[in-house]
Structures are given as structure tokens and as C-alpha cells.
Design a protein around this motif. Structure first.
Motif, PDB file in Angstrom:
ATOM      1  N   LEU A 319     -47.195 -44.097  96.259  1.00  0.00           N
ATOM      2  CA  LEU A 319     -46.755 -43.034  95.349  1.00  0.00           C
ATOM      3  C   LEU A 319     -45.252 -42.800  95.465  1.00  0.00           C
ATOM      4  N   SER A 320     -44.722 -42.892  96.670  1.00  0.00           N
ATOM      5  CA  SER A 320     -43.273 -42.721  96.844  1.00  0.00           C
ATOM      6  C   SER A 320     -42.502 -43.809  96.119  1.00  0.00           C
ATOM      7  N   TRP A 321     -43.041 -45.031  96.093  1.00  0.00           N
ATOM      8  CA  TRP A 321     -42.385 -46.106  95.361  1.00  0.00           C
ATOM      9  C   TRP A 321     -42.414 -45.826  93.857  1.00  0.00           C
ATOM     10  N   ILE A 322     -43.506 -45.273  93.354  1.00  0.00           N
ATOM     11  CA  ILE A 322     -43.545 -44.871  91.944  1.00  0.00           C
ATOM     12  C   ILE A 322     -42.468 -43.832  91.675  1.00  0.00           C
ATOM     13  N   MET A 323     -42.317 -42.878  92.602  1.00  0.00           N
ATOM     14  CA  MET A 323     -41.285 -41.848  92.457  1.00  0.00           C
ATOM     15  C   MET A 323     -39.890 -42.465  92.433  1.00  0.00           C
ATOM     16  N   VAL A 324     -39.630 -43.402  93.349  1.00  0.00           N
ATOM     17  CA  VAL A 324     -38.321 -44.060  93.405  1.00  0.00           C
ATOM     18  C   VAL A 324     -38.049 -44.814  92.099  1.00  0.00           C
ATOM     19  N   CYS A 325     -39.062 -45.512  91.582  1.00  0.00           N
ATOM     20  CA  CYS A 325     -38.892 -46.256  90.329  1.00  0.00           C
ATOM     21  C   CYS A 325     -38.565 -45.313  89.174  1.00  0.00           C
ATOM     22  N   ALA A 326     -39.308 -44.201  89.070  1.00  0.00           N
ATOM     23  CA  ALA A 326     -39.052 -43.246  87.990  1.00  0.00           C
ATOM     24  C   ALA A 326     -37.681 -42.602  88.139  1.00  0.00           C
ATOM     25  N   ALA A 327     -37.298 -42.244  89.388  1.00  0.00           N
ATOM     26  CA  ALA A 327     -35.996 -41.619  89.615  1.00  0.00           C
ATOM     27  C   ALA A 327     -34.857 -42.584  89.301  1.00  0.00           C
ATOM     28  N   ALA A 328     -35.015 -43.853  89.705  1.00  0.00           N
ATOM     29  CA  ALA A 328     -33.979 -44.851  89.407  1.00  0.00           C
ATOM     30  C   ALA A 328     -33.804 -45.012  87.895  1.00  0.00           C
ATOM     31  N   ALA A 330     -34.494 -42.757  85.624  1.00  0.00           N
ATOM     32  CA  ALA A 330     -33.894 -41.520  85.108  1.00  0.00           C
ATOM     33  C   ALA A 330     -32.384 -41.489  85.314  1.00  0.00           C
ATOM     34  N   LEU A 331     -31.924 -42.016  86.452  1.00  0.00           N
ATOM     35  CA  LEU A 331     -30.492 -41.984  86.766  1.00  0.00           C
ATOM     36  C   LEU A 331     -29.711 -43.072  86.034  1.00  0.00           C
ATOM     37  N   LEU A 332     -30.286 -44.267  85.927  1.00  0.00           N
ATOM     38  CA  LEU A 332     -29.537 -45.404  85.398  1.00  0.00           C
ATOM     39  C   LEU A 332     -29.651 -45.556  83.880  1.00  0.00           C
ATOM     40  N   GLU A 333     -30.775 -45.151  83.317  1.00  0.00           N
ATOM     41  CA  GLU A 333     -31.008 -45.395  81.902  1.00  0.00           C
ATOM     42  C   GLU A 333     -29.981 -44.718  80.990  1.00  0.00           C
ATOM     43  N   PRO A 334     -29.573 -43.449  81.216  1.00  0.00           N
ATOM     44  CA  PRO A 334     -28.569 -42.857  80.315  1.00  0.00           C
ATOM     45  C   PRO A 334     -27.217 -43.563  80.394  1.00  0.00           C
ATOM     46  N   GLY A 335     -26.748 -43.867  81.620  1.00  0.00           N
ATOM     47  CA  GLY A 335     -25.450 -44.512  81.751  1.00  0.00           C
ATOM     48  C   GLY A 335     -25.405 -45.890  81.115  1.00  0.00           C
ATOM     49  N   LEU A 336     -26.515 -46.616  81.210  1.00  0.00           N
ATOM     50  CA  LEU A 336     -26.559 -47.955  80.632  1.00  0.00           C
ATOM     51  C   LEU A 336     -26.885 -47.934  79.143  1.00  0.00           C
ATOM     52  N   ALA A 421     -38.927 -36.032  85.054  1.00  0.00           N
ATOM     53  CA  ALA A 421     -40.111 -35.188  85.221  1.00  0.00           C
ATOM     54  C   ALA A 421     -41.217 -35.940  85.958  1.00  0.00           C
ATOM     55  N   THR A 422     -41.369 -37.226  85.668  1.00  0.00           N
ATOM     56  CA  THR A 422     -42.364 -38.046  86.363  1.00  0.00           C
ATOM     57  C   THR A 422     -42.049 -38.132  87.843  1.00  0.00           C
ATOM     58  N   LEU A 427     -43.050 -36.427  93.500  1.00  0.00           N
ATOM     59  CA  LEU A 427     -42.449 -35.856  94.712  1.00  0.00           C
ATOM     60  C   LEU A 427     -43.202 -34.597  95.140  1.00  0.00           C
ATOM     61  N   PHE A 428     -43.517 -33.740  94.191  1.00  0.00           N
ATOM     62  CA  PHE A 428     -44.248 -32.510  94.500  1.00  0.00           C
ATOM     63  C   PHE A 428     -45.611 -32.832  95.109  1.00  0.00           C
ATOM     64  N   HIS A 429     -46.302 -33.818  94.543  1.00  0.00           N
ATOM     65  CA  HIS A 429     -47.613 -34.203  95.058  1.00  0.00           C
ATOM     66  C   HIS A 429     -47.511 -34.759  96.475  1.00  0.00           C
ATOM     67  N   VAL A 430     -46.552 -35.650  96.711  1.00  0.00           N
ATOM     68  CA  VAL A 430     -46.409 -36.260  98.036  1.00  0.00           C
ATOM     69  C   VAL A 430     -46.076 -35.199  99.078  1.00  0.00           C
ATOM     70  N   LYS A 431     -45.195 -34.266  98.736  1.00  0.00           N
ATOM     71  CA  LYS A 431     -44.841 -33.201  99.688  1.00  0.00           C
ATOM     72  C   LYS A 431     -46.060 -32.333 100.000  1.00  0.00           C
ATOM     73  N   GLN A 432     -46.834 -32.016  98.981  1.00  0.00           N
ATOM     74  CA  GLN A 432     -48.062 -31.235  99.204  1.00  0.00           C
ATOM     75  C   GLN A 432     -49.026 -31.984 100.107  1.00  0.00           C
ATOM     76  N   ASP A 433     -49.194 -33.263  99.868  1.00  0.00           N
ATOM     77  CA  ASP A 433     -50.116 -34.077 100.656  1.00  0.00           C
ATOM     78  C   ASP A 433     -49.675 -34.143 102.113  1.00  0.00           C
ATOM     79  N   GLN A 434     -48.378 -34.294 102.324  1.00  0.00           N
ATOM     80  CA  GLN A 434     -47.872 -34.327 103.693  1.00  0.00           C
ATOM     81  C   GLN A 434     -48.058 -32.976 104.380  1.00  0.00           C
TER      82      GLN A 434
END
Length: 446
Positions: A319-328, A330-336, A421-422, A427-434
Motif C-alpha cells: 500500500l505504501s508503494w501505491i501511495m508513493v506512485c500516486a504522490a509521484a 501528483a508532483l510530476l504530472e503538472p510540471g511535465l 487525494a489518492t 497514507l491515512f489508511h496505512v497510518k491507521q493500520d500502524q
């Protein structure tokens, strides 16, 4: 190297080789036919292409998979699968020839879409038949695992190669409708070859066993529908796979919206002529495919690293890898994306190919490991529906938002916000689970 070794072992099995040949020919034809439809809809010089037309073409290509997929197995348990592969490919070959005639005749789009829809609807039965037949051509459970891993991957590569060949034929052809029809006829020839390739296999080799007693067709169809409902209930009781499927659906939606935008940019904004636009689109498809390949290499390592950080569970690592993929994304898509220039957009195609496929690999793993075996097939049927409907839905939304030239800062920003948002949801789910895990550990100690 392990993949090459496994494939060498499987290719020693004659029946597996024959079935694999049918798959490769059939899916290479799919790649050719899909590119033929896309180029006809988007790049025909006599057509004023709109985002709405692109969305309609995507619906034709993808919705039959979603609507027929869960029920295809019911019929495949009643028909000889070798005959399904034979007649399905022969039927698609004939229908593709009919599509080529319609392209040359320049008929109304509605008639063209009916023909294309017929071809892709049959495709669902052929692909399901190829998967259902695999256990009949391997000789041990271990080899079946290898076959399930390698055969679909080989088919995807064949479809990609077929698509690239279609681009080459389209660019080197006479141009206009004649080139579109030529590419469709190439797909028809490959479908014909796939059908004829089945004839080297014995009639009853691929099953099903005629001695097995099956319920009536109506009962089986109703049972499938009830089973899907039960599968949804089973899924909703499990937080990790529910979140993974939700996240993947949102990311697929984003990818679909951007795909329509790139198609429109290649058609109108970036290219002075049809050939240049097609070449740019082919390059974008290749770069995105390279991102898919990179995701297959990176994801296992990334999940392992994320699982090790803070002693996370394997599921939290996925799930953290899904979060990293979505965050990446979100950050790179507007600039590119916001410059609306070919070079940065091609980089974006690679990044989004990597992040989308990386998230999909993680989602597949979460579903496979978290869902009970009795429900796994039904959940993957639901997954298939969500995956394709999200893409078609995104195309419909993009059709409303995009101007004729495809340049829309609003769409790029909205997609970036949806990616963000994804990532936040995961991130919220993973933090809750931990947090719950720490509470359980404290309770045990006390």
C-alpha cells in the motif's frame, strides 16, 4: 534469467507451445486492430476528430471486456474450448474484413462502431478460453504457476509488438482510408492465422470434460450474478484490498483522462501533418510501455524497502508503494504536462506508465494475498470491470473538459489533485493500520 529458464522448461511441452502460438497470434492481432481503430478515429484526414469520438472508440474497445467477462466462463464450461478459439478467431477475421470494407466505404461512424464492437466482444471469449485451457497443456501444478505468469505477459508483449507494426504499416501506406483499411486487413490476417493454428491440437485437448455434469445455463448465469454480489460483500469486509482497488481505479481514471488529452495534442497541437502526429503517438505509446517495463523491475525492490522501514507488514509495504506512485504522479504530472510540449509530455508518459503499472502490480498482490481463494476469481472479475470502466469514464469526462486542440490546464490540474487525494487516502489508511498494530502490541505486553 529465471524467466528465460522457466519459459524454456514450458516450451518443452508440445501442447503448451501450440496454445502459446495461438495466444501470440491472437493478441498480436488485437494490438494491430486496436491501433487501426485508434488511428482511424483520431488521424483520418477526412474526419474532424473530437474527444467525444475518442471516448466512443474507447468504450467500444473496453466495455465488452467489462460486461461479458464475468459470464464468459459459464459458456466456456459448455463449449469445446478448442472450437471457441478456432471459430472465435475465424469470426473475428471475417468481421475485421467487414470493418476494412466499411472504412473504405466511409460509412457513418455508428455503423463502423457496431462492426468494431462485434470484434472486441468476441475477444473476451477468446482470451478467457486461452486462460481456461492452460491447465490442460501443462503437467504439474508448479508448471501451471509458471504458465499463468508467463503466458499473459507474452501475450501483452505480442499485442504491443502488433501495435508497433500497425503504426509502421499505417505510416508507410498510401495514406488516408486506404492505409487504415490495410492495417485492419493485417489484423484480419493475423486472426485467421490464430484460428488455423488451433487445428494442430486435438478436438478435446483443451476441455471441458464432457462427462462433467453442469447446471442449466440459466441457473449458472444467475449463480454467477449472485456470486459477484457475494464477492463484493466479501471484499468490503477487508480494508486493504478495498483500499487498493479504490486507489487503482482512481489512478486508472487519471491515466485514461491524460491518454485522451495526449491523443488530441498529437492530432492537432503538436503535428503539422498526419504522419508527424502518428509518429509522436507511436513514440508516446513506446515510452509509456517502457515505463510499464521499468515498474516490473522496480516494484519488488521498492515494496521490500518500504516493508522494512519501521517494520511495516508486507501489505503495508504494498500500500505504501501505491501511495508513493500516486504522490509521484501528483508532483510530476503538472510540471511535465502544463507546458504542453512534446518532450516533457513524453517524460510524463514514462512516469505515468511506471506509476500506474507499479500501483497495479502492488494492487494485484494485495488482492491475491488478502482475499480468500473461494472468492479470488470473482474479485478479479470485479477488478477487470473497475479497471476498464474507469478508463472509459475518464475518456467521457475528458471529452467534456477538453477543447478541440487538447490543451486544457484545468484537466491537468484536476488529475494532479486526484492523484494527490489518492496518495492521501492511502497514507491515512496505512497510518491507521500502524496505530492499531501498536495498540495490539501494547495490549499484549500489558
Amino acid at each position: 534469467m529465471p524467466v528465460v529458464r522457466d519459459l524454456r522448461v514450458l516450451l518443452q511441452l508440445r501442447d503448451f507451445r501450440h496454445l502459446l502460438a495461438v495466444r501470440l497470434l491472437s493478441q498480436s492481432a488485437d494490438g494491430v486492430y486496436q491501433v487501426a481503430l485508434a488511428t482511424y478515429v483520431v488521424f483520418s484526414p477526412e474526419k474532424e476528430t473530437s474527444a467525444t469520438a475518442i471516448a466512443s472508440a474507447m468504450a467500444v474497445l473496453l466495455l465488452p471486456y467489462s460486461l461479458l467477462g464475468p459470464f464468459a466462463g459459464v459458456l466456456l464450461d459448455r463449449w469445446r474450448r478448442r472450437q471457441v478459439l478456432l471459430y472465435g478467431n475465424l469470426l473475428r477475421s471475417g468481421l475485421a474484413v467487414g470493418t476494412a470494407v466499411l472504412v473504405l466505404a466511409q460509412v457513418p461512424d455508428a455503423l463502423f462502431y457496431v462492426s468494431a464492437l462485434s470484434v472486441t466482444a468476441v475477444n473476451r471469449f477468446v482470451l478467457a478460453g486461452l486462460s481456461a485451457a492452460l491447465p490442460r497443456v501443462v503437467d504439474s501444478p508448479e508448471r501451471l504457476v509458471m504458465a499463468n505468469s508467463l503466458s499473459p505477459t507474452a501475450g501483452t508483449l505480442a499485442a504491443t509488438l502488433g501495435g508497433m507494426v500497425a503504426f509502421i504499416v499505417r505510416l508507410s501506406g498510401p495514406g488516408g482510408s486506404s492505409s487504415d483499411a490495410l492495417v485492419v486487413l493485417l489484423g484480419a490476417a493475423l486472426y485467421l492465422a490464430a484460428g488455423l493454428a488451433t487445428l494442430v491440437m486435438p478436438l478435446n485437448l483443451l476441455g471441458p470434460d464432457p462427462a462433467v455434469l453442469l447446471p442449466r445455463l440459466r441457473t449458472a448465469l444467475l449463480s454467477t450474478a449472485h456470486g459477484l454480489v457475494a464477492g463484493v460483500r466479501h471484499l468490503l469486509k477487508r480494508r486493504d484490498p478495498t483500499l487498493a482497488l479504490t486507489s487503482m481505479t482512481l489512478m486508472r481514471f487519471c491515466y485514461g483522462a491524460l491518454t485522451v488529452m495526449v491523443l488530441m495534442l498529437c492530432r492537432y497541437e503538436w503535428a503539422g501533418n498526419e504522419a508527424d502526429g502518428l509518429a509522436l503517438l507511436g513514440l508516446a505509446v513506446g515510452v509509456s510501455g517502457a515505463g510499464f517495463f521499468a515498474a516490473a523491475l522496480i516494484t519488488p525492490w521498492a515494496v521490500g524497502r518500504l516493508s522494512a522501514i519501521g517494520s511495516h507488514s508486507r501489505a503495508d509495504g504494498q500500500l505504501s508503494w501505491i501511495m508513493v506512485c500516486a504522490a509521484a504522479a501528483a508532483l510530476l504530472e503538472p510540471g511535465l504536462g502544463l507546458p504542453f510540449e512534446p518532450a516533457p509530455m513524453l517524460v510524463a508518459a514514462f512516469v505515468l506508465g511506471l506509476t500506474t503499472q507499479g500501483a497495479k502490480i502492488a494492487t494485484d498482490t494485495v488482492v491475491q494475498s488478502s482475499i480468500d481463494d473461494d472468492f479470488r476469481g470473482r474479485i478479479f472479475s470485479l477488478y477487470d470491470v473497475l479497471f476498464n470502466v474507469a478508463f472509459v469514464g475518464a475518456a467521457g469526462v475528458a471529452a467534456v473538459m477538453l477543447p478541440p486542440d487538447g490543451v486544457s490546464s484545468l484537466l491537468v490540474v484536476c488529475v494532479a489533485l486526484l492523484y494527490a487525494a489518492t496518495a492521501t487516502l492511502v497514507l491515512f489508511h496505512v497510518k491507521q493500520d500502524q496505530g492499531r498494530t501498536r495498540q495490539r502490541d501494547v495490549s499484549r505486553e500489558t
